[in-house]
Design a protein around this motif. Structure first.
Motif, PDB file in Angstrom:
ATOM      1  N   UNK A   6      39.706  17.528  46.561  1.00 26.41           N
ATOM      2  CA  UNK A   6      40.832  16.688  46.935  1.00 26.41           C
ATOM      3  C   UNK A   6      41.077  16.722  48.434  1.00 26.41           C
ATOM      4  N   UNK A   7      41.682  15.646  48.938  1.00 28.59           N
ATOM      5  CA  UNK A   7      41.982  15.544  50.368  1.00 28.59           C
ATOM      6  C   UNK A   7      43.482  15.597  50.640  1.00 28.59           C
ATOM      7  N   UNK A   8      44.291  15.191  49.656  1.00 27.72           N
ATOM      8  CA  UNK A   8      45.746  15.191  49.803  1.00 27.72           C
ATOM      9  C   UNK A   8      46.336  16.187  48.814  1.00 27.72           C
ATOM     10  N   UNK A   9      47.185  17.077  49.309  1.00 30.48           N
ATOM     11  CA  UNK A   9      47.739  18.134  48.464  1.00 30.48           C
ATOM     12  C   UNK A   9      49.261  18.073  48.446  1.00 30.48           C
ATOM     13  N   UNK A  10      49.829  18.320  47.260  1.00 28.43           N
ATOM     14  CA  UNK A  10      51.273  18.381  47.066  1.00 28.43           C
ATOM     15  C   UNK A  10      51.610  19.800  46.635  1.00 28.43           C
ATOM     16  N   UNK A  11      52.515  20.435  47.366  1.00 26.48           N
ATOM     17  CA  UNK A  11      52.844  21.827  47.099  1.00 26.48           C
ATOM     18  C   UNK A  11      54.101  21.926  46.251  1.00 26.48           C
ATOM     19  N   UNK A  12      54.096  22.856  45.308  1.00 24.56           N
ATOM     20  CA  UNK A  12      55.185  22.988  44.351  1.00 24.56           C
ATOM     21  C   UNK A  12      55.737  24.409  44.357  1.00 24.56           C
ATOM     22  N   UNK A  13      57.061  24.494  44.431  1.00 26.97           N
ATOM     23  CA  UNK A  13      57.702  25.788  44.216  1.00 26.97           C
ATOM     24  C   UNK A  13      57.647  26.103  42.725  1.00 26.97           C
ATOM     25  N   UNK A  14      57.456  27.365  42.386  1.00 24.46           N
ATOM     26  CA  UNK A  14      57.310  27.747  40.985  1.00 24.46           C
ATOM     27  C   UNK A  14      57.954  29.100  40.746  1.00 24.46           C
ATOM     28  N   UNK A  15      58.409  29.316  39.500  1.00 24.14           N
ATOM     29  CA  UNK A  15      58.933  30.625  39.104  1.00 24.14           C
ATOM     30  C   UNK A  15      57.807  31.579  38.748  1.00 24.14           C
ATOM     31  N   UNK A  16      56.751  31.010  38.200  1.00 26.99           N
ATOM     32  CA  UNK A  16      55.663  31.826  37.685  1.00 26.99           C
ATOM     33  C   UNK A  16      54.365  31.041  37.818  1.00 26.99           C
ATOM     34  N   UNK A  17      53.335  31.709  38.327  1.00 27.42           N
ATOM     35  CA  UNK A  17      52.006  31.103  38.438  1.00 27.42           C
ATOM     36  C   UNK A  17      51.004  32.064  37.816  1.00 27.42           C
ATOM     37  N   UNK A  18      50.357  31.642  36.729  1.00 20.90           N
ATOM     38  CA  UNK A  18      49.361  32.489  36.087  1.00 20.90           C
ATOM     39  C   UNK A  18      48.001  31.788  36.039  1.00 20.90           C
ATOM     40  N   UNK A  19      47.768  30.959  37.025  1.00 21.82           N
ATOM     41  CA  UNK A  19      46.540  30.176  37.114  1.00 21.82           C
ATOM     42  C   UNK A  19      45.517  30.911  37.989  1.00 21.82           C
ATOM     43  N   UNK A  20      44.237  30.789  37.635  1.00 25.30           N
ATOM     44  CA  UNK A  20      43.203  31.387  38.467  1.00 25.30           C
ATOM     45  C   UNK A  20      41.842  31.319  37.810  1.00 25.30           C
ATOM     46  N   UNK A  21      40.825  31.861  38.480  1.00 24.80           N
ATOM     47  CA  UNK A  21      39.469  31.838  37.927  1.00 24.80           C
ATOM     48  C   UNK A  21      39.309  32.781  36.737  1.00 24.80           C
ATOM     49  N   UNK A  22      38.494  32.368  35.777  1.00 23.98           N
ATOM     50  CA  UNK A  22      38.212  33.141  34.571  1.00 23.98           C
ATOM     51  C   UNK A  22      36.705  33.370  34.486  1.00 23.98           C
ATOM     52  N   UNK A  23      36.319  34.610  34.239  1.00 20.97           N
ATOM     53  CA  UNK A  23      34.903  34.941  34.091  1.00 20.97           C
ATOM     54  C   UNK A  23      34.555  35.122  32.614  1.00 20.97           C
ATOM     55  N   UNK A  24      33.434  34.560  32.216  1.00 14.93           N
ATOM     56  CA  UNK A  24      32.894  34.769  30.870  1.00 14.93           C
ATOM     57  C   UNK A  24      31.738  35.754  30.997  1.00 14.93           C
ATOM     58  N   UNK A  25      32.033  37.032  30.758  1.00 15.68           N
ATOM     59  CA  UNK A  25      31.020  38.085  30.873  1.00 15.68           C
ATOM     60  C   UNK A  25      30.804  38.717  29.508  1.00 15.68           C
ATOM     61  N   UNK A  26      29.544  38.938  29.161  1.00 11.71           N
ATOM     62  CA  UNK A  26      29.196  39.381  27.809  1.00 11.71           C
ATOM     63  C   UNK A  26      28.237  40.566  27.840  1.00 11.71           C
ATOM     64  N   UNK A  27      28.426  41.510  26.931  1.00 13.43           N
ATOM     65  CA  UNK A  27      27.463  42.615  26.822  1.00 13.43           C
ATOM     66  C   UNK A  27      26.217  42.151  26.064  1.00 13.43           C
ATOM     67  N   UNK A  28      25.123  42.848  26.279  1.00 17.99           N
ATOM     68  CA  UNK A  28      23.913  42.585  25.491  1.00 17.99           C
ATOM     69  C   UNK A  28      24.188  42.914  24.020  1.00 17.99           C
TER      70      UNK A  28
END
Length: 324
Positions: A6-28
């Motif tokens: 994206x080139x245009x960003x809108x910023x938001x105030x928030x009470x709680x942010x639980x967003x982020x990267x998730x890894x899918x890691x698996x044992x053999x």
């Protein structure tokens, strides 16, 4: 556009942010001729997920979130209802099977700030909550591809400059439930219902990251909307049995079971204490022309008010009108 930051960003105030990267890691898996424990592990994929809890600001920012969540751009009527105020109208007919991609920037504070960059996000759901008396709040859940074959940049140290300069809408356009109303056609004579809370859930039924993984990529290929539902839940302060009887029997004084479902248009409306101009406040109004209603059984408990929950699911009506 998919794969394009994206080139245009809108910023938001928030009470709680639980967003982020998730890894899918698996044992053999367990292997013959070895030990009882896994002998290795591998990284199978990555994506972004989570959401934010916030108070909607109705001047500008919340409109972008609505377009993102609904898959529909509004029709804007300038100077409506008065000069200096614009009306933005979203009309859903159930065919909105394409949701826009969006890039998310998130800043983690600290002695050394860290920026999170996540490409290709779609809105999985949005919740709007009217409390008994207080600020209207929202919850938006996202899922994103995180990165693509061209760039695997997911963090920025000391984020600054283009795309990282925060600018927030002020509080004046935030709505409160004390300037709100909730009505259902066919109940209470169409007048406002005495409710102590209303929750509206807009859910985009997206395919899962596991369904969308393809050979040759750590990121899901897409998140395809396969369903859209809008539900309403309201806590009704019982003044008499009319609403209860109407939903079961089709009439306020009915006594016989009715085999037809009860449907009625629902309108949820909230305003801000501050005005845009003159005496015209900021306003959010959700109209669902055809909603199937159910009602919970009253719970009789000592030293308690009599409350029941009204639960509605929006369905398509003649003319393909689903929600405005």
């Amino acid at each position: 556009m998919k794969g394009t930051a994206g080139a245009t960003f809108y910023w938001y105030k928030a009470y709680n942010v639980d967003y982020g990267p998730i890894l899918d890691e698996r044992p053999f898996p367990q292997e013959v001729g070895g030990v009882l424990t896994p002998t290795g592990a591998y990284r199978a994929g990555a994506y972004a997920a989570g959401g934010i809890d916030f108070t909607p600001r109705l001047e500008d920012d919340f409109g972008w979130l609505m377009s993102w969540a609904l898959g529909e751009n509004p029709v804007t009527t300038p100077d409506n209802p008065v000069a200096g105020a614009n009306k933005h109208l979203w009309t859903l007919d159930g065919t909105e099977d394409t949701l826009n991609w969006g890039t998310v920037h998130e800043i983690i504070p600290g002695t050394s700030e860290l920026g999170i960059v996540a490409l290709d996000n779609k809105v999985a759901g949005m919740r709007i909550v009217l409390p008994q008396n207080g600020l209207v709040t929202g919850r938006m859940d996202l899922v994103g591809r995180l990165f693509n074959a061209v760039t695997d940049n997911i963090f920025v140290e000391g984020p600054a400059g283009a795309g990282w300069t925060t600018s927030f809408e002020d509080f004046t356009s935030a709505p409160v439930s004390t300037k709100g109303a909730f009505t259902i056609a066919g109940l209470n004579g169409g007048a406002e219902l005495p409710v102590t809370g209303v929750t509206v859930d807009i859910v985009n039924g997206l395919t899962t990251p596991a369904q969308e993984m393809i050979i040759g990529s750590y990121s899901p290929d897409d998140f395809t909307p396969v369903a859209k539902t809008v539900t309403i839940r309201a806590t009704y302060k019982w003044p008499n049995p009319d609403v209860y009887q109407t939903i079961f029997t089709g009439a306020a004084a009915g006594t016989d079971f009715e085999d037809s479902i009860f449907t009625g248009q629902a309108v949820v409306q909230v305003q801000s204490p501050a005005n845009i101009t003159g005496t015209t406040p900021y306003e959010l109004k959700l109209t669902l022309p055809k909603v199937v209603w159910q009602i919970t059984n009253p719970r009789l408990a000592g030293a308690n008010l009599l409350m029941v929950d009204l639960i509605g699911t929006a369905i398509l009506m003649a003319g393909n009108n689903f929600m405005t």
